[in-house]
Design an enzyme around this catalytic site. Sequence first.
Site, mmCIF file in Angstrom:
data_model
loop_
_atom_site.group_PDB
_atom_site.id
_atom_site.type_symbol
_atom_site.label_atom_id
_atom_site.label_comp_id
_atom_site.label_asym_id
_atom_site.label_seq_id
_atom_site.Cartn_x
_atom_site.Cartn_y
_atom_site.Cartn_z
ATOM 1 N N TRP A 78 0.821 -1.213 0.000
ATOM 2 C CA TRP A 78 0.000 0.000 0.000
ATOM 3 C C TRP A 78 0.849 1.254 0.000
ATOM 4 O O TRP A 78 0.523 2.239 -0.666
ATOM 5 C CB TRP A 78 -1.009 -0.006 1.153
ATOM 6 C CG TRP A 78 -2.070 -1.031 0.904
ATOM 7 C CD1 TRP A 78 -2.306 -2.176 1.617
ATOM 8 C CD2 TRP A 78 -3.040 -1.029 -0.174
ATOM 9 N NE1 TRP A 78 -3.351 -2.878 1.051
ATOM 10 C CE2 TRP A 78 -3.813 -2.206 -0.037
ATOM 11 C CE3 TRP A 78 -3.308 -0.162 -1.234
ATOM 12 C CZ2 TRP A 78 -4.858 -2.527 -0.922
ATOM 13 C CZ3 TRP A 78 -4.342 -0.472 -2.113
ATOM 14 C CH2 TRP A 78 -5.105 -1.640 -1.955
ATOM 15 N N ASP A 115 -2.007 6.510 6.378
ATOM 16 C CA ASP A 115 -3.042 5.662 5.774
ATOM 17 C C ASP A 115 -3.424 4.594 6.798
ATOM 18 O O ASP A 115 -2.775 3.559 6.904
ATOM 19 C CB ASP A 115 -2.495 5.012 4.493
ATOM 20 C CG ASP A 115 -3.482 4.022 3.876
ATOM 21 O OD1 ASP A 115 -4.576 3.826 4.445
ATOM 22 O OD2 ASP A 115 -3.151 3.440 2.827
ATOM 23 N N LYS A 159 -12.437 -1.989 6.017
ATOM 24 C CA LYS A 159 -11.631 -2.904 6.812
ATOM 25 C C LYS A 159 -12.151 -2.923 8.250
ATOM 26 O O LYS A 159 -12.559 -3.945 8.758
ATOM 27 C CB LYS A 159 -10.149 -2.487 6.811
ATOM 28 C CG LYS A 159 -9.545 -2.148 5.453
ATOM 29 C CD LYS A 159 -9.515 -3.307 4.491
ATOM 30 C CE LYS A 159 -9.094 -2.995 3.070
ATOM 31 N NZ LYS A 159 -7.976 -2.143 2.807
HETATM 32 C C1 PLP Z 1 -7.461 -1.548 1.462
HETATM 33 C C2 PLP Z 1 -6.384 -0.537 1.610
HETATM 34 C C3 PLP Z 1 -6.267 0.542 0.715
HETATM 35 C C4 PLP Z 1 -7.165 0.718 -0.481
HETATM 36 O O1 PLP Z 1 -8.407 1.062 -0.082
HETATM 37 P P1 PLP Z 1 -9.574 1.394 -1.149
HETATM 38 O O2 PLP Z 1 -10.615 1.946 -0.241
HETATM 39 O O3 PLP Z 1 -9.927 0.093 -1.785
HETATM 40 O O4 PLP Z 1 -9.047 2.368 -2.116
HETATM 41 C C5 PLP Z 1 -5.262 1.463 0.940
HETATM 42 N N1 PLP Z 1 -4.436 1.354 1.984
HETATM 43 C C6 PLP Z 1 -4.511 0.328 2.862
HETATM 44 C C7 PLP Z 1 -3.565 0.267 4.006
HETATM 45 C C8 PLP Z 1 -5.501 -0.646 2.698
HETATM 46 O O5 PLP Z 1 -5.582 -1.659 3.579
#
Ligand code: PLP
Length: 360
Positions: free
Chosen positions: A102, A172, A196
């Site tokens: 990511w 993030d 998540k």
């Molecule tokens: C799932 C995830 C993303 C992407 O998320 P989307 O909402 O599908 O764009 C980005 N960063 C992390 C750490 C993730 O777990």
Amino acid sequence: MSRVFNFSAGPAVLPEEVLKQSQEEMLDWHDAGMSVMEMSHRGKAYLSIAQQAEADLRELMAVPDNYKVLFLQGGASSQFAAIPMNLLRGKSIADYINTGAWSKKAIAEAKRYCKVHLAASTEESNFTSTPQEDELSLTPGAAYVHYTPNETIGGVEFPYVPQSAEVPLVADMSSTILSRPVDVSQYGLIYAGAQKNMGPAGLTLVIVRDDLIGEVIDGTPTMFNYQTQADNDSMYNTPPTYSWYLAGLVFQWLKGKGGLEGMAEINRRKSGLLYDAIDASDFYANPVAVNSRSWMNVPFTLANAELDDKFLQLAAEQGLQTLKGHRSVGGMRASIYNAMPEEGVKALVDFMAEFERTQG
Ligand SMILES: *Cc1c(COP(=O)(O)O)cnc(C)c1O
């Protein structure tokens, strides 16, 4: 009806209480005579839902008053672009810490807008650790420092918050938000996709210090400008109303669990149970440095990869589902977000012991 234990990395398990409440409220929300899905986002009923969700999130995370909380769409992936667009503010360099899949995506997108300085990378160790705190090479005067506190695919989590002095820290938190208390004031911006640990897909949360918004790079779409979203209470256009509502129910569920302190205790126990089982066995292994092991996503391999399919099949038959590891890592991955009950982790650990005994 029988529900399985769903170890999916995302979209992921939601609290059963929340699903039931939304079911009860499905046709007629609080005598409104309609579903939340059918409401105008500008009506009184929906505004009360939206405002309550924000108030509960602010309480849970103790968000200071000088931070905006934005309820957006486009996923965390859209923020990979929105962040440089909003936070460069005349600067040309941003620092990024590369700890996995990511981080890499965030870096690739940022490179379209600015010069990216890699403050650290653990790629050489195949992303199985976090950088030492004193190894970070931060650029004085950078626009911001970006990192991924929890790498969802590698199962790698920072044991510390990088100290970036007056340079705003951007995180993030997609797969770790609400798993434990955080000191929001240490961050310039926190973002997370909801699917998540917060609610259904379709909602993206951004918590941003208000002095960082208002100056975007030329060509920034109106919808990507945090100022637009802040000025319109995230309702410049139609927001993801139902996902926002469900996230609000999750926030209330979390408050009932003792807030983020309560959640942290449960998550420490849950992940401890699984890592202890892996470490006590020669049949299972987790490649991540002990100090950087994720509470939320636990990858593990079997001593004999030829047994992977059998493991997944037998586990699924026992109601332990979505355990297949990410294609880039292989093996298994158990995502044990807030909504995964402790009984689910216990059932997995019991299954693993039994599988090793009979097949190992
Ligand atoms: C799932 C995830 C993303 C992407 O998320 P989307 O909402 O599908 O764009 C980005 N960063 C992390 C750490 C993730 O777990």
